[in-house]
Design an enzyme around this catalytic site. Structure first.
Site, PDB file in Angstrom:
ATOM      1  CB  SER A   1      -0.826   0.016   1.327  1.00 53.92           C
ATOM      2  OG  SER A   1      -0.119   0.218   2.426  1.00 53.92           O
TER       3      SER A   1
ATOM      4  CE  LYS B   1      -2.800   2.618   4.602  1.00 58.76           C
ATOM      5  NZ  LYS B   1      -2.856   1.593   3.476  1.00 58.76           N
TER       6      LYS B   1
END
Length: 228
Positions: free
Chosen positions: A81, A119
């Protein structure tokens, strides 16, 4: 050793004897004064050195544990990701004392499902994060982001459209490989618009240290400096 008497030398191992006391009789050999505490047992110096070594090691272990729990940590990347910035099985160093979280930082936090997640911060409290403008770019407070430096080269800023004003004390986060990232966009109906609390942030990932061939720092991309 405590030195008594103005005529004693610092570091001396003998105790001064008053005149007339303890003097050897004529013709008798002088007796050497014993070191304070009596004669040392064989191996005493080795035991002392061993104890000091154990103490130093113990202090070092405690210091390392304190640093680990309160200052820095190390995490590995389990998914794609965050490609191309971070690849699967990369390892990064996390600063737990980084203070206020800023736009563009890569952070480790307690995720939406309770697991540790990593993230990039796109918007902080009060920001309006929107996708997309006429050039299909993500904007923050109306300022388009130039994400080429960290976005996956075969990806788009976002295939999903959104327009969110980040609540105070919360963050809007996205992965760098947007097509393979389950991030704030996937949780917009959770009652917090997909944002996470700043209190759930473990720390900022500031350096990639493994593998050695990819060792690098993780600076904030220049594009975020234009956002006001």
């Amino acid at each position: 050793m405590t030195v008594t008497g103005s005529g004693d030398k610092a570091g001396s191992d003998v105790t001064a004897t008053p005149p007339g006391q303890g003097e050897a009789a004529p013709g008798e050999p002088e007796q050497t004064a014993a070191a304070p505490g009596g004669p040392r047992e064989p191996g005493a110096s080795k035991k002392s050195g061993w104890r000091e070594s154990v103490l130093l090691v113990s202090v070092g272990v405690v210091a390392a544990l304190l640093v680990h729990f309160f200052v820095v940590d190390s995490v590995y990347i389990p998914s794609e990701s965050m490609e191309q910035t971070l690849l699967i099985n990369d390892r990064v160093v996390v600063d737990k004392l980084s203070g206020d979280v800023g736009r563009g930082e890569v952070v480790v936090f307690k995720g939406w499902d309770g697991t540790t997640t990593i993230k990039r911060v796109i918007g902080v409290g009060g920001d309006r994060v929107k996708c997309c403008d006429a050039q299909k770019r993500v904007t923050v407070n109306g300022v388009p982001l130039d994400e080429e430096s960290y976005l996956h080269p075969q990806d788009f800023p976002s295939q999903e459209r959104f327009d969110v004003t980040v609540p105070k004390g919360r963050l809007w986060l996205m992965g760098d490989h947007r097509a393979s990232s389950e991030d704030s966009r996937a949780y917009r109906d959770d009652g917090s618009l997909g944002t996470i609390s700043t209190d759930d942030v473990v720390g900022r990932a500031f350096a990639l240290y493994w593998p050695l061939s990819r060792m690098a720092t993780l600076p904030v991309p220049e594009t975020f400096s234009k956002v006001r």
